[in-house]
Design a protein around this motif. Structure first.
Motif, PDB file in Angstrom:
ATOM      1  N   LEU A  38       0.839  -1.213   0.000  1.00  0.00           N
ATOM      2  CA  LEU A  38       0.000   0.000   0.000  1.00  0.00           C
ATOM      3  C   LEU A  38       0.869   1.256   0.000  1.00  0.00           C
ATOM      4  O   LEU A  38       0.576   2.231  -0.703  1.00  0.00           O
ATOM      5  N   TYR A  39       1.936   1.215   0.772  1.00  0.00           N
ATOM      6  CA  TYR A  39       2.870   2.349   0.839  1.00  0.00           C
ATOM      7  C   TYR A  39       3.430   2.658  -0.556  1.00  0.00           C
ATOM      8  O   TYR A  39       3.497   3.821  -0.968  1.00  0.00           O
ATOM      9  N   LEU A  40       3.793   1.601  -1.298  1.00  0.00           N
ATOM     10  CA  LEU A  40       4.335   1.801  -2.646  1.00  0.00           C
ATOM     11  C   LEU A  40       3.289   2.446  -3.559  1.00  0.00           C
ATOM     12  O   LEU A  40       3.610   3.329  -4.358  1.00  0.00           O
ATOM     13  N   VAL A  41       2.027   2.010  -3.434  1.00  0.00           N
ATOM     14  CA  VAL A  41       0.971   2.624  -4.258  1.00  0.00           C
ATOM     15  C   VAL A  41       0.884   4.121  -3.952  1.00  0.00           C
ATOM     16  O   VAL A  41       0.806   4.958  -4.856  1.00  0.00           O
ATOM     17  N   GLY A  42       0.934   4.451  -2.661  1.00  0.00           N
ATOM     18  CA  GLY A  42       0.869   5.862  -2.273  1.00  0.00           C
ATOM     19  C   GLY A  42       2.062   6.656  -2.781  1.00  0.00           C
ATOM     20  O   GLY A  42       1.912   7.779  -3.275  1.00  0.00           O
ATOM     21  N   GLU A  43       3.245   6.068  -2.688  1.00  0.00           N
ATOM     22  CA  GLU A  43       4.462   6.781  -3.094  1.00  0.00           C
ATOM     23  C   GLU A  43       4.562   6.921  -4.612  1.00  0.00           C
ATOM     24  O   GLU A  43       4.923   7.975  -5.128  1.00  0.00           O
ATOM     25  N   ILE A  44       4.281   5.842  -5.320  1.00  0.00           N
ATOM     26  CA  ILE A  44       4.406   5.867  -6.787  1.00  0.00           C
ATOM     27  C   ILE A  44       3.227   6.631  -7.387  1.00  0.00           C
ATOM     28  O   ILE A  44       3.380   7.381  -8.350  1.00  0.00           O
ATOM     29  N   GLY A  45       2.055   6.455  -6.773  1.00  0.00           N
ATOM     30  CA  GLY A  45       0.859   7.169  -7.224  1.00  0.00           C
ATOM     31  C   GLY A  45       0.100   6.407  -8.292  1.00  0.00           C
ATOM     32  O   GLY A  45       0.677   5.627  -9.053  1.00  0.00           O
ATOM     33  N   GLU A  46      -1.210   6.640  -8.325  1.00  0.00           N
ATOM     34  CA  GLU A  46      -2.044   6.007  -9.348  1.00  0.00           C
ATOM     35  C   GLU A  46      -1.572   6.505 -10.707  1.00  0.00           C
ATOM     36  O   GLU A  46      -1.490   7.697 -10.938  1.00  0.00           O
ATOM     37  N   GLY A  47      -1.245   5.602 -11.577  1.00  0.00           N
ATOM     38  CA  GLY A  47      -0.751   6.018 -12.895  1.00  0.00           C
ATOM     39  C   GLY A  47       0.703   6.451 -12.872  1.00  0.00           C
ATOM     40  O   GLY A  47       1.254   6.845 -13.896  1.00  0.00           O
ATOM     41  N   GLY A  48       1.365   6.355 -11.720  1.00  0.00           N
ATOM     42  CA  GLY A  48       2.753   6.796 -11.607  1.00  0.00           C
ATOM     43  C   GLY A  48       3.746   5.919 -12.346  1.00  0.00           C
ATOM     44  O   GLY A  48       4.892   6.312 -12.569  1.00  0.00           O
ATOM     45  N   ALA A  49       3.296   4.722 -12.729  1.00  0.00           N
ATOM     46  CA  ALA A  49       4.174   3.818 -13.489  1.00  0.00           C
ATOM     47  C   ALA A  49       3.414   3.330 -14.722  1.00  0.00           C
ATOM     48  O   ALA A  49       3.527   2.179 -15.129  1.00  0.00           O
ATOM     49  N   ASN A  50       2.644   4.241 -15.306  1.00  0.00           N
ATOM     50  CA  ASN A  50       1.774   3.877 -16.416  1.00  0.00           C
ATOM     51  C   ASN A  50       2.551   3.197 -17.551  1.00  0.00           C
ATOM     52  O   ASN A  50       3.566   3.725 -17.994  1.00  0.00           O
ATOM     53  N   TYR A  51       2.045   2.055 -18.005  1.00  0.00           N
ATOM     54  CA  TYR A  51       2.580   1.253 -19.121  1.00  0.00           C
ATOM     55  C   TYR A  51       3.884   0.511 -18.786  1.00  0.00           C
ATOM     56  O   TYR A  51       4.382  -0.254 -19.597  1.00  0.00           O
ATOM     57  N   ASP A  52       4.479   0.738 -17.612  1.00  0.00           N
ATOM     58  CA  ASP A  52       5.792   0.176 -17.316  1.00  0.00           C
ATOM     59  C   ASP A  52       5.717  -1.280 -16.851  1.00  0.00           C
ATOM     60  O   ASP A  52       4.697  -1.744 -16.363  1.00  0.00           O
ATOM     61  N   ALA A  53       6.857  -1.972 -16.970  1.00  0.00           N
ATOM     62  CA  ALA A  53       7.060  -3.229 -16.247  1.00  0.00           C
ATOM     63  C   ALA A  53       7.805  -2.862 -14.961  1.00  0.00           C
ATOM     64  O   ALA A  53       8.704  -2.022 -14.986  1.00  0.00           O
TER      65      ALA A  53
ATOM     66  N   ILE B  82      -1.147  -2.898 -11.196  1.00  0.00           N
ATOM     67  CA  ILE B  82      -2.241  -2.249 -11.926  1.00  0.00           C
ATOM     68  C   ILE B  82      -2.636  -0.928 -11.248  1.00  0.00           C
ATOM     69  O   ILE B  82      -3.024   0.030 -11.914  1.00  0.00           O
ATOM     70  N   ASP B  83      -2.500  -0.889  -9.944  1.00  0.00           N
ATOM     71  CA  ASP B  83      -2.962   0.305  -9.220  1.00  0.00           C
ATOM     72  C   ASP B  83      -2.056   1.510  -9.445  1.00  0.00           C
ATOM     73  O   ASP B  83      -2.459   2.647  -9.220  1.00  0.00           O
ATOM     74  N   VAL B  84      -0.824   1.268  -9.880  1.00  0.00           N
ATOM     75  CA  VAL B  84       0.047   2.385 -10.249  1.00  0.00           C
ATOM     76  C   VAL B  84       0.131   2.504 -11.773  1.00  0.00           C
ATOM     77  O   VAL B  84       0.959   3.232 -12.303  1.00  0.00           O
ATOM     78  N   GLY B  85      -0.750   1.770 -12.460  1.00  0.00           N
ATOM     79  CA  GLY B  85      -0.855   1.885 -13.909  1.00  0.00           C
ATOM     80  C   GLY B  85       0.080   0.982 -14.687  1.00  0.00           C
ATOM     81  O   GLY B  85       0.084   1.015 -15.916  1.00  0.00           O
ATOM     82  N   ALA B  86       0.881   0.168 -13.987  1.00  0.00           N
ATOM     83  CA  ALA B  86       1.898  -0.615 -14.699  1.00  0.00           C
ATOM     84  C   ALA B  86       1.280  -1.768 -15.485  1.00  0.00           C
ATOM     85  O   ALA B  86       0.180  -2.226 -15.195  1.00  0.00           O
ATOM     86  N   LYS B  87       2.024  -2.218 -16.474  1.00  0.00           N
ATOM     87  CA  LYS B  87       1.557  -3.294 -17.348  1.00  0.00           C
ATOM     88  C   LYS B  87       1.766  -4.649 -16.687  1.00  0.00           C
ATOM     89  O   LYS B  87       0.935  -5.537 -16.787  1.00  0.00           O
ATOM     90  N   CYS B  88       2.897  -4.799 -16.036  1.00  0.00           N
ATOM     91  CA  CYS B  88       3.203  -6.062 -15.383  1.00  0.00           C
ATOM     92  C   CYS B  88       4.213  -5.802 -14.272  1.00  0.00           C
ATOM     93  O   CYS B  88       4.852  -4.748 -14.243  1.00  0.00           O
TER      94      CYS B  88
END
Lengths: 420, 165
Positions: free
Chosen positions: A181-196, A220-226
């Motif tokens: 959960l901490y990582l989601v908060g730090e990276i942010g929603e969409g903060g890693a969009n499309y990334d692995a 998925i919660d930070v927007g990443a692909k995988c």
């Protein structure tokens, strides 16, 4: 000389029959496993049969799990399940019917994912299977109906890879779920969009398998692909104990490159809570402790593991009188282990209610609907408005320790009061 | 080239709010009557054929079901432009034949009710009310062909003109 690649790039290159791939390229890759739950399976099946007449190309690679509906509450839902069963039968695909558990646990616990493989699913938390060092991602109904079913293939844009390096050892009361959960908060929603995302570092190395599982869950919660963890001894032991082949397992090349490296020291991270209305609205527990809750639930994509029942049992003697405490094992295997460990009895005596193995009150199909005035704290993966009844009902996401402590008090409670 | 009246939405709009999850098995026409209603109750009532959605960051996060873009398409919306998209939503849009374009800063270019023109091939968005234009990265040819074919299924049936090698 081919370029040095990381786990995801190597898997995509092999699956698309290339020597190498680079971020940004579009490839068509062979799919090893395609997974559906009762909702996505129904929609996808209909799209496929409207568009194509032929049977699914590689039915042994396709698996459906009824996890949102663990027992149809009305005729409409019963009809959907019946239609899914007929589809599975017509195309000869694997089916785990009501009561088997949460889709991702069932897939994993039935040894249906190998390291090094390509996994797709309509469920957006499909990237969790990267815990085994697979390339796993969510794609939509039309991707499955248009390519996976007829050809056994899927198109992908090769993602750039970000290394998430986690160091330090969190204090008592902070669990792997809090770190996720901490990582989601730090990276942010969409903060890693499309990334692995590669989860690595001494903290990850030291985690047991089912705690590692919580990290790629959040991609998925930070927007990443995988998201993935490079296979190591812990992964190999887990797989060998279960008799899963590691023949196709891949590791990073020594010179594999990352678009970025993000470092997190978790030594001082307190328990975390994701507050409504979104998964990225994550705060240290101090900020919400004392908030009244009427429901507490261990279950869903993020919970219902054996570890969750152990954690909650350790901080809870009896639920508060005005709290409904839902216990939803992630699979039959987990329920069996909880029985053997005496947890089923203890949590029952504590006032909890056991539900069938499933994905719990996710989207409130069988359970977990709330009124405008109610709030729930749970180990679920999502808290968006309207997913559990009234759009103003509140869903707080936390660790099993925090859910257990909160169930005991009827309000969001800092579990550090109970943990040494 | 797509030209239409603008409806603006904020950041991180989840698919659960694009179409409520209890409607996902209903007919598309019924879903269309509720699209984005929790964000703007006027939208599903007043949206017209050819309108354009302009949204903030990470539009379409949460569940990856293609029902969400299909419901948007069913309202008559011709195109969605956003600062950025959630990847499953972005992918689904092309696969069902709904054109979308991502450009950081697009929400600063327009106000609700303005008219915009969107050129996917050239990668250009113009606010035709103010005359201001911004350039953006053009869409990958594979995706452009897919959306111009009407989506992945018709594109596959015509035999993927390029395997994008």
């Amino acid at each position: 000389m081919t370029r040095e690649m990381n786990v995801v790039e190597k898997i995509l290159a092999r699956a698309s029959d290339r020597d190498e791939v680079e971020p940004g390229e579009i490839v068509v890759a062979d799919v090893d496993r395609a997974i559906f739950h009762d909702l996505s399976g129904y929609i996808t099946g209909n799209v496929y049969e409207e568009a194509f007449e032929e049977p699914i190309q590689y039915p042994d690679r396709v698996t459906m799990v009824f996890d949102h509906t663990f027992s149809p509450p009305n005729e409409e839902q019963a009809n959907i399940l019946e239609s899914n069963r007929e589809f599975a039968d017509r195309h000869d695909i694997g089916l785990f019917d009501c009561g088997n558990g949460n889709i991702h646990h069932v897939i994993l616990q039935n040894n249906l994912v190998e390291p090094g493989s390509v996994v797709v699913g309509s469920d957006s938390h499909t990237p969790v299977h990267g815990v085994l060092g697979s390339f796993a991602t969510g794609v939509g109904n039309n991707a499955h109906a248009g390519m996976v079913f007829p050809d056994g293939q899927c198109w992908f844009k090769v993602p750039r890879t970000v290394k998430i390096e986690i160091t330090g050892s969190p204090p008592p009361g902070t669990t792997a779920r809090d770190i996720a959960l901490y990582l989601v908060g730090e990276i942010g929603e969409g903060g890693a969009n499309y990334d692995a995302l590669e989860f690595s570092g001494e903290y990850v190395d030291g985690l047991e398998f089912w705690d590692r599982w919580l990290l790629p869950l959040i991609t998925i919660d930070v927007g990443a692909k995988c998201g993935y963890i490079e296979p190591d001894d812990e992964t190999e032991t887990f797989l060998e104990d279960r008799g899963v082949s590691t023949d196709r397992m891949v590791k990073n090349d020594p010179g594999a490159e990352y678009a970025e490296v993000w470092e997190f020291d978790v030594s001082d991270v307190p328990p975390q809570v994701a507050c409504p209305p979104t998964v990225g609205n994550v705060v240290p527990i101090d900020e919400v402790a004392g908030t009244s809750v009427q429901w507490a639930e261990l279950g869903g994509h993020g919970g219902g593991r054996l570890e969750d029942f152990e954690l909650a049992d350790g901080v809870l003697e009896e639920r508060a009188e005005d709290v409904r405490f839902n216990l939803v094992p992630s699979s039959r295997e987990t329920f069996s282990q909880a029985l053997d460990a005496g947890l089923v009895d203890e949590l029952h005596e504590a006032g909890g209610t056991w539900f069938p193995p499933s994905t719990g009150s996710n989207q409130a199909i069988n359970m977990g609907a709330m009124t405008q005035n109610e709030a729930m704290i749970s180990t679920h993966a999502r808290n968006f408005p309207g997913r559990n009844g009234h759009p103003e009902a509140k869903m707080y996401l936390a660790s099993a320790l925090t859910v257990g402590a909160s169930a005991a008090n009827g309000e969001i409670t800092d579990p550090r009061e109970y943990v040494q | 080239m797509i030209e239409g009246r603008v409806w603006t939405f904020g950041d991180n709009v989840p698919t659960d709010e694009i179409v409520p999850s209890d409607l996902v098995f209903k007919p598309l026409e019924e879903m269309a009557e509720h699209v984005l209603e929790t964000r703007n109750p006027e939208f599903p009532k007043s949206v017209e054929e050819g309108d354009v959605i302009v949204a903030g960051e990470h539009f379409g996060q949460s569940s990856g079901r293609a029902i969400a873009p299909k419901a948007v398409q069913a309202t008559g919306v011709a195109c969605v432009v956003a600062d950025s998209f959630a990847r499953t939503f972005y992918r689904n849009c092309f696969e069902i034949g709904l054109p979308v374009l991502a450009r950081e800063g697009v929400t600063d270019l327009v106000d609700e009710g303005d008219t915009v023109s969107v050129d996917l091939r050239e990668g250009q968005i113009t606010n035709t009310t103010t005359g201001e234009t911004i350039e953006c990265e053009s869409v990958d040819p594979f995706l452009l062909e897919m959306v111009e074919s009407g989506g992945l299924i018709p594109y596959k049936k015509q035999g993927f003109s390029a395997d994008s090698d």
